[in-house]
Design an enzyme around this catalytic site. Sequence first.
Site, short mmCIF file in Angstrom:
data_model
loop_
_atom_site.label_atom_id
_atom_site.label_comp_id
_atom_site.label_asym_id
_atom_site.label_seq_id
_atom_site.Cartn_x
_atom_site.Cartn_y
_atom_site.Cartn_z
N CYS A 2 0.85 -1.18 0.00
CA CYS A 2 0.00 0.00 0.00
C CYS A 2 0.89 1.23 0.00
CB CYS A 2 -0.89 0.02 1.24
SG CYS A 2 -1.85 -1.48 1.40
N ARG A 27 1.89 1.53 -5.84
CA ARG A 27 2.05 0.55 -4.78
C ARG A 27 0.76 -0.23 -4.50
NH1 ARG A 27 6.53 1.22 -1.70
NH2 ARG A 27 5.51 0.08 -0.05
N TRP A 75 -3.49 -1.96 -1.58
CA TRP A 75 -3.43 -3.23 -2.28
C TRP A 75 -4.00 -4.24 -1.29
CZ3 TRP A 75 -0.97 -8.06 -1.73
CH2 TRP A 75 -0.99 -8.87 -2.88
N ASN A 101 0.31 -0.25 6.01
CA ASN A 101 0.85 -1.06 4.91
C ASN A 101 1.46 -2.30 5.55
OD1 ASN A 101 2.13 -2.02 2.58
ND2 ASN A 101 3.96 -0.81 2.97
N GLY A 102 1.12 -3.48 5.06
CA GLY A 102 1.69 -4.71 5.63
C GLY A 102 0.60 -5.66 6.08
N GLU A 476 11.19 -13.90 -19.07
CA GLU A 476 10.84 -12.50 -18.80
C GLU A 476 9.77 -11.99 -19.79
OE1 GLU A 476 11.07 -10.54 -16.50
OE2 GLU A 476 10.88 -8.53 -17.29
N LYS A 480 6.12 -10.65 -18.59
CA LYS A 480 5.64 -9.32 -18.96
C LYS A 480 4.26 -9.43 -19.62
CE LYS A 480 7.64 -7.28 -17.35
NZ LYS A 480 8.78 -7.05 -16.49
N GLU A 483 1.46 -10.39 -17.12
CA GLU A 483 1.22 -9.28 -16.21
C GLU A 483 0.39 -8.17 -16.86
OE1 GLU A 483 5.04 -7.61 -15.26
OE2 GLU A 483 4.34 -6.82 -13.36
N HIS A 499 9.83 -32.23 -24.58
CA HIS A 499 9.56 -33.01 -23.36
C HIS A 499 8.18 -32.69 -22.79
CE1 HIS A 499 13.63 -34.50 -23.41
NE2 HIS A 499 14.07 -33.25 -23.56
N LYS A 596 3.42 -2.59 -7.26
CA LYS A 596 4.82 -2.46 -7.65
C LYS A 596 5.76 -3.07 -6.63
CE LYS A 596 8.16 -0.71 -10.16
NZ LYS A 596 8.42 -1.48 -11.41
O1 M6R Z 1 11.19 -4.61 -6.26
P1 M6R Z 1 11.64 -5.98 -6.69
O2 M6R Z 1 12.62 -5.94 -7.81
O3 M6R Z 1 12.13 -6.80 -5.54
O4 M6R Z 1 10.33 -6.68 -7.22
C1 M6R Z 1 10.34 -8.02 -7.59
C2 M6R Z 1 9.11 -8.38 -8.39
O5 M6R Z 1 7.96 -8.17 -7.61
C3 M6R Z 1 8.99 -7.56 -9.68
O6 M6R Z 1 10.12 -7.70 -10.47
C4 M6R Z 1 7.75 -8.00 -10.49
O7 M6R Z 1 7.89 -9.30 -10.92
C5 M6R Z 1 7.55 -7.04 -11.66
N1 M6R Z 1 6.33 -6.29 -11.47
C6 M6R Z 1 7.44 -7.71 -12.97
O8 M6R Z 1 7.31 -6.78 -14.00
#
Ligand code: M6R
Length: 601
Positions: A2, A27, A75, A101-102, A476, A480, A483, A499, A596
Amino acid sequence: MCGIVGYTGKSSALNPVIDGLRRLEYRGYDSAGIALPTQIGKPLFIEKRAGKLINLEEALKNTPETKSGIGHTRWATHGGPTDANAHPHLDNEGKLALIHNGIIENYIELRTELEKRGHKFKSETDTESVVHLLSDARKSHNGDLAAAMRDICKQLRGSFTLLALHSDNPTIIVGARRNSPLVVGVGDGENFLASDVSAFISHTKVALELGQDQIVEISPQGVVVTDLTGKVMTPKQYEISWDASAAERGGYPHFMLKEIYEQPKAIADTLIGRLAGLDVKLKFKKFNKIVIVACGTAYNAGLVGKYAIEKWSGIAVDVELASEYRYRQPSIDKKTLVIPISQSGETMDTLMAMRYAKDKGATIFSVCNTNGSTIPRESDAVLYTHAGPEIAVASTKAFATQLIAMYLIGLEIGKQLKVVKKELVEEIIQELSELPAKVEQVLETVEPLRELTRTLKDSQSILFLGRHVGYPTALEGALKLKELAYMHAEGFAGGELKHGPIALIDVGTPVVAIMPPENSILAEKMASNIQEVKARGAVVIAISEFEFKSADHLIRIPQVHEFLQPVLSVVPLQVIAYEMAIARGNDVDQPRNLAKSVTVE
Ligand code: M6R
């Protein structure tokens, strides 16, 4: 997860609070709310709304003028994204507001006890227990909110940043932190509290770092930090090195697109002053094992890092999902070097994995993009990536700079241990220095890819194939796409297809293949993998350094040393995900269900 902001000072609080929330919305964006003290000793003005910040802003038509206030963007963890579950939460009298937050792990037992004492709950959140607990504690501390906060923090289990405000002392905001971020912004006759500095960067560049289990009280006159016993602490002060414009969209329709285009600069900034060597005091000779711990995109960067670091340093490298690492009780000792990678520096899974390793005697050398965040603060050494603020939830430029960090670390260890040849070091240094221009070149040629992506928008699934460092790049690309486009996507090692995964290929299935460099044995193997999927009806989009004829669509990238190729080949994958999100009408910068910075386990 959050976003939290508090303001007390000479101006109307609404602007800095809403402006801060706007910058912190990355966040979490399930709901948002504010609390403002209108009159001493009277119930607070509260507005909170499910959904994005804009819903709250639209509801704030006749908002009172106040000189202090707190705001929250959520969040959701405990309780769905409803108005009732939105923060702030209030005590029975409506005079004490709290944002969080938490996660409070013992909230059920607290709630049961508080309900017995007559407290009325209005939400399903873990947070609401804290405001009622704080309310009772404040009464027993004769209205001293900071003392009450110290008291209750001893009773809470879990991770938290808390901010509280009571209408009896409307200019005072009290904050607390444990395993969750909170920074202080020090202004002139005004002070700020926030999850990160972006919330107050347009007002002040002076920030204070808060330690674990510290309580902070801000008023327009000053800032007082104590530990949980009430002992006054002197927090570390620092100057924020980037300005507000770095966190603006600057003419781009989305932060993600801006950040994709910022990659050449981010890479160049991360390389500045480091090509000749890193400024780290660690003696690598003592390590017989390297473990990279990270999550999501940072984990994929770590996978690329494994190839380079192991090859150049001669030390075995494991890459671990941070969320799994400590729970399998891995073998760690003083000879283990752990490299956590994190853009935010606050990812709870990564932090916990790193703390576990540190407890077992490992040395921690973190890679992080956020100055002053928890992961670098608790590390033995840090390599900061200089990507600048990354606002879009989908990581792009942070990934590029994490790759650079991996290469720099691999070279550094190899040089210190004298296991990497001088010629190779020189070659890689030269190649690294050319990367910003080469990424620029890729960016100049992606327009046709954007058009092509739009034609694939109704696909059921897109598969990504790679070999060697192209394999983590494929992972990756798939991450992406999932997401941002909310579609099925998976990354595979080319050799693994036969496989099992090849059963996913149907007529028309798009397959994005990352070609290894020409004339390498792996290029031939990959070409065979491509034939295999084409024979089953796949439509192949190849990302290649050379004129690869068997693809249905070819995206050319410049030639580069094979280990560095992900820095270039990931760019078209980012563009595909970006364009697909737009084509499917999705929110690019704030994809559904995500945040984020993931500060819960
Ligand atoms: O802040 P961080 O690099 O530790 O975050 C890790 C992941 O949460 C972050 O890379 C996430 O997978 C991205 N939103 C992907 O685009």
